[in-house]
Write a protein that holds these residues in place. Structure first.
Motif, PDB file in Angstrom:
ATOM      1  N   ILE A 154       0.828  -1.202   0.000  1.00  0.00           N
ATOM      2  CA  ILE A 154       0.000   0.000   0.000  1.00  0.00           C
ATOM      3  C   ILE A 154       0.863   1.253   0.000  1.00  0.00           C
ATOM      4  O   ILE A 154       0.519   2.273  -0.614  1.00  0.00           O
ATOM      5  CB  ILE A 154      -0.932  -0.003   1.237  1.00  0.00           C
ATOM      6  N   ALA A 155       2.026   1.176   0.675  1.00  0.00           N
ATOM      7  CA  ALA A 155       2.878   2.355   0.861  1.00  0.00           C
ATOM      8  C   ALA A 155       3.783   2.650  -0.330  1.00  0.00           C
ATOM      9  O   ALA A 155       4.352   3.745  -0.413  1.00  0.00           O
ATOM     10  CB  ALA A 155       3.737   2.177   2.120  1.00  0.00           C
ATOM     11  N   ILE A 156       3.928   1.697  -1.247  1.00  0.00           N
ATOM     12  CA  ILE A 156       4.906   1.873  -2.329  1.00  0.00           C
ATOM     13  C   ILE A 156       4.681   3.139  -3.159  1.00  0.00           C
ATOM     14  O   ILE A 156       5.638   3.895  -3.412  1.00  0.00           O
ATOM     15  CB  ILE A 156       4.945   0.611  -3.222  1.00  0.00           C
ATOM     16  N   PRO A 157       3.465   3.441  -3.622  1.00  0.00           N
ATOM     17  CA  PRO A 157       3.292   4.660  -4.445  1.00  0.00           C
ATOM     18  C   PRO A 157       3.721   5.945  -3.727  1.00  0.00           C
ATOM     19  O   PRO A 157       4.525   6.715  -4.287  1.00  0.00           O
ATOM     20  CB  PRO A 157       1.796   4.651  -4.766  1.00  0.00           C
ATOM     21  N   PRO A 158       3.244   6.220  -2.488  1.00  0.00           N
ATOM     22  CA  PRO A 158       3.708   7.456  -1.832  1.00  0.00           C
ATOM     23  C   PRO A 158       5.178   7.417  -1.462  1.00  0.00           C
ATOM     24  O   PRO A 158       5.844   8.459  -1.467  1.00  0.00           O
ATOM     25  CB  PRO A 158       2.824   7.554  -0.581  1.00  0.00           C
ATOM     26  N   LEU A 159       5.713   6.230  -1.154  1.00  0.00           N
ATOM     27  CA  LEU A 159       7.144   6.136  -0.862  1.00  0.00           C
ATOM     28  C   LEU A 159       7.964   6.467  -2.097  1.00  0.00           C
ATOM     29  O   LEU A 159       9.029   7.090  -2.007  1.00  0.00           O
ATOM     30  CB  LEU A 159       7.501   4.729  -0.361  1.00  0.00           C
ATOM     31  N   GLY A 160       7.477   6.053  -3.261  1.00  0.00           N
ATOM     32  CA  GLY A 160       8.175   6.364  -4.509  1.00  0.00           C
ATOM     33  C   GLY A 160       8.231   7.863  -4.763  1.00  0.00           C
ATOM     34  O   GLY A 160       9.281   8.390  -5.165  1.00  0.00           O
ATOM     35  N   MET A 161       7.122   8.547  -4.515  1.00  0.00           N
ATOM     36  CA  MET A 161       7.111   9.999  -4.676  1.00  0.00           C
ATOM     37  C   MET A 161       8.046  10.660  -3.664  1.00  0.00           C
ATOM     38  O   MET A 161       8.703  11.662  -3.960  1.00  0.00           O
ATOM     39  CB  MET A 161       5.690  10.539  -4.506  1.00  0.00           C
ATOM     40  N   ASN A 162       8.108  10.073  -2.471  1.00  0.00           N
ATOM     41  CA  ASN A 162       9.010  10.591  -1.443  1.00  0.00           C
ATOM     42  C   ASN A 162      10.471  10.456  -1.878  1.00  0.00           C
ATOM     43  O   ASN A 162      11.302  11.337  -1.633  1.00  0.00           O
ATOM     44  CB  ASN A 162       8.790   9.828  -0.135  1.00  0.00           C
ATOM     45  N   LEU A 163      10.778   9.326  -2.516  1.00  0.00           N
ATOM     46  CA  LEU A 163      12.139   9.080  -2.996  1.00  0.00           C
ATOM     47  C   LEU A 163      12.537  10.115  -4.041  1.00  0.00           C
ATOM     48  O   LEU A 163      13.673  10.610  -4.031  1.00  0.00           O
ATOM     49  CB  LEU A 163      12.232   7.670  -3.579  1.00  0.00           C
ATOM     50  N   PHE A 206      19.445  16.070 -13.159  1.00  0.00           N
ATOM     51  CA  PHE A 206      18.317  15.886 -12.246  1.00  0.00           C
ATOM     52  C   PHE A 206      17.045  15.529 -13.016  1.00  0.00           C
ATOM     53  O   PHE A 206      16.245  14.707 -12.551  1.00  0.00           O
ATOM     54  CB  PHE A 206      18.103  17.150 -11.412  1.00  0.00           C
ATOM     55  N   ILE A 207      16.863  16.119 -14.186  1.00  0.00           N
ATOM     56  CA  ILE A 207      15.684  15.802 -15.001  1.00  0.00           C
ATOM     57  C   ILE A 207      15.711  14.341 -15.434  1.00  0.00           C
ATOM     58  O   ILE A 207      14.700  13.623 -15.337  1.00  0.00           O
ATOM     59  CB  ILE A 207      15.616  16.728 -16.231  1.00  0.00           C
ATOM     60  N   VAL A 208      16.865  13.873 -15.890  1.00  0.00           N
ATOM     61  CA  VAL A 208      16.984  12.482 -16.366  1.00  0.00           C
ATOM     62  C   VAL A 208      16.759  11.496 -15.224  1.00  0.00           C
ATOM     63  O   VAL A 208      16.011  10.518 -15.363  1.00  0.00           O
ATOM     64  CB  VAL A 208      18.368  12.254 -17.019  1.00  0.00           C
ATOM     65  N   ILE A 209      17.408  11.734 -14.082  1.00  0.00           N
ATOM     66  CA  ILE A 209      17.256  10.820 -12.945  1.00  0.00           C
ATOM     67  C   ILE A 209      15.816  10.814 -12.450  1.00  0.00           C
ATOM     68  O   ILE A 209      15.246   9.754 -12.142  1.00  0.00           O
ATOM     69  CB  ILE A 209      18.218  11.195 -11.806  1.00  0.00           C
ATOM     70  N   ASN A 210      15.204  11.997 -12.365  1.00  0.00           N
ATOM     71  CA  ASN A 210      13.801  12.068 -11.946  1.00  0.00           C
ATOM     72  C   ASN A 210      12.893  11.310 -12.914  1.00  0.00           C
ATOM     73  O   ASN A 210      11.960  10.624 -12.493  1.00  0.00           O
ATOM     74  CB  ASN A 210      13.346  13.529 -11.853  1.00  0.00           C
ATOM     75  N   PHE A 211      13.175  11.431 -14.198  1.00  0.00           N
ATOM     76  CA  PHE A 211      12.378  10.714 -15.203  1.00  0.00           C
ATOM     77  C   PHE A 211      12.517   9.202 -15.028  1.00  0.00           C
ATOM     78  O   PHE A 211      11.515   8.463 -15.083  1.00  0.00           O
ATOM     79  CB  PHE A 211      12.820  11.129 -16.608  1.00  0.00           C
ATOM     80  N   ILE A 212      13.737   8.747 -14.795  1.00  0.00           N
ATOM     81  CA  ILE A 212      13.975   7.312 -14.590  1.00  0.00           C
ATOM     82  C   ILE A 212      13.216   6.816 -13.354  1.00  0.00           C
ATOM     83  O   ILE A 212      12.580   5.751 -13.376  1.00  0.00           O
ATOM     84  CB  ILE A 212      15.485   7.031 -14.448  1.00  0.00           C
ATOM     85  N   LEU A 213      13.267   7.580 -12.276  1.00  0.00           N
ATOM     86  CA  LEU A 213      12.565   7.194 -11.050  1.00  0.00           C
ATOM     87  C   LEU A 213      11.056   7.168 -11.269  1.00  0.00           C
ATOM     88  O   LEU A 213      10.362   6.268 -10.775  1.00  0.00           O
ATOM     89  CB  LEU A 213      12.922   8.163  -9.916  1.00  0.00           C
ATOM     90  N   GLN A 214      10.541   8.139 -12.014  1.00  0.00           N
ATOM     91  CA  GLN A 214       9.095   8.189 -12.277  1.00  0.00           C
ATOM     92  C   GLN A 214       8.649   7.005 -13.133  1.00  0.00           C
ATOM     93  O   GLN A 214       7.584   6.422 -12.894  1.00  0.00           O
ATOM     94  CB  GLN A 214       8.739   9.506 -12.952  1.00  0.00           C
ATOM     95  N   VAL A 215       9.462   6.648 -14.126  1.00  0.00           N
ATOM     96  CA  VAL A 215       9.135   5.490 -14.963  1.00  0.00           C
ATOM     97  C   VAL A 215       9.157   4.212 -14.123  1.00  0.00           C
ATOM     98  O   VAL A 215       8.254   3.361 -14.239  1.00  0.00           O
ATOM     99  CB  VAL A 215      10.117   5.381 -16.145  1.00  0.00           C
ATOM    100  N   ALA A 216      10.188   4.065 -13.281  1.00  0.00           N
ATOM    101  CA  ALA A 216      10.281   2.886 -12.416  1.00  0.00           C
ATOM    102  C   ALA A 216       9.081   2.803 -11.475  1.00  0.00           C
ATOM    103  O   ALA A 216       8.510   1.723 -11.271  1.00  0.00           O
ATOM    104  CB  ALA A 216      11.579   2.929 -11.613  1.00  0.00           C
ATOM    105  N   LEU A 217       8.689   3.939 -10.914  1.00  0.00           N
ATOM    106  CA  LEU A 217       7.534   3.977 -10.015  1.00  0.00           C
ATOM    107  C   LEU A 217       6.255   3.606 -10.770  1.00  0.00           C
ATOM    108  O   LEU A 217       5.418   2.860 -10.252  1.00  0.00           O
ATOM    109  CB  LEU A 217       7.403   5.366  -9.398  1.00  0.00           C
TER     110      LEU A 217
END
Length: 241
Positions: A154-163, A206-217
């Motif tokens: 349940i916590a994974i989506p908000p934890l991903g945004m936190n990351l 920062f844009i590239v890393i954020n994009f990668i994290l968003q895709v992974a999430l």
């Protein structure tokens, strides 16, 4: 334009600044993992409503949520060594500055993630705990084997945004002298008098890393939804039978 921006300087500075990316990722990983462990402890104490500890934690959480991370980082950097030395005789002069950055971010993550875990744990039906106890498990075993795995899903989506937010917050590490990507970019600017190329490199990174994290999430969330859908279908079939 050439006076303010040069592609030669851009490509010259690119590998130098990217060489500090592993340090930024290290700060992010350490702060996130240990912050998550701290958040779990805080969440358990808050749910059990331990009187003294709950009151102390409320003040702590209020401070962490109500003050800028930079202020928290500076307090940890300047005040923590004094507290440790006067109260416990611990000398922190040999500690690297990155340790104080990690501590400040861990405390901040612990405060913010605790709310996520409280909501996730309470979202697990109480019947799960009762069933675990009926099967002969202890409260601790029922929590760690039954409740916690479901709460994590349940916590994974908000934890991903936190990351993602935490990764951006690591940019403040340079304010206390940690030579990460931003610190190195500032050093290049001080040495050469040219900063635009370095800051463009930082922005793109920062844009590239954020994009990668968003895709992974997004992929993780889609997989969880598919699993939940299959489980619901299976449950409906069992009930129909």
């Amino acid at each position: 334009m050439g006076e303010y921006f040069s592609w030669d300087r851009f490509f010259e500075n690119l590998p130098k600044i990217l060489s500090k990316l592993p340090l930024t990722l290290e700060i992010t990983a350490v702060s996130f993992v240990f912050g998550m462990l701290l958040a779990l402890v805080i969440a358990c104490i808050q749910i059990r409503r331990t009187k003294v500890l709950s009151q102390i934690l409320r003040v702590f959480i209020s401070f962490e949520r109500g003050t800028p991370i930079l202020v928290q980082m500076l307090i940890v950097y300047y005040a923590l060594p004094l507290i440790l030395e006067s109260a416990f005789g611990i000398n922190t002069r040999s500690w690297e500055k990155i340790v104080f950055v990690d501590i400040a971010l861990i405390l901040n993550e612990g405060a913010f993630q605790s709310a996520i875990f409280i909501g996730s744990i309470l979202a697990v039906p109480k019947g799960q705990t009762e069933a675990a106890l009926a099967c002969g498990l202890t409260n601790f075993q029922g929590f760690t084997r039954i409740v916690l795995p479901q709460a994590f899903k349940i916590a994974i989506p908000p934890l991903g945004m936190n990351l993602i937010g935490l990764f951006r917050s690591t940019s403040l590490a340079s304010m206390i002298g940690v030579v990460d990507m931003i610190g190195y970019a500032q050093a290049i600017g001080s040495r050469t008098g040219h900063t635009l190329e370095s800051y463009i490199i930082l922005a793109l990174t920062f844009i590239v890393i954020n994009f990668i994290l968003q895709v992974a999430l997004y992929l993780v969330n889609r997989k969880l939804k598919q699993q939940n859908k299959r489980q619901n279908i299976k449950k409906d079939k069992e009930e129909a039978a």
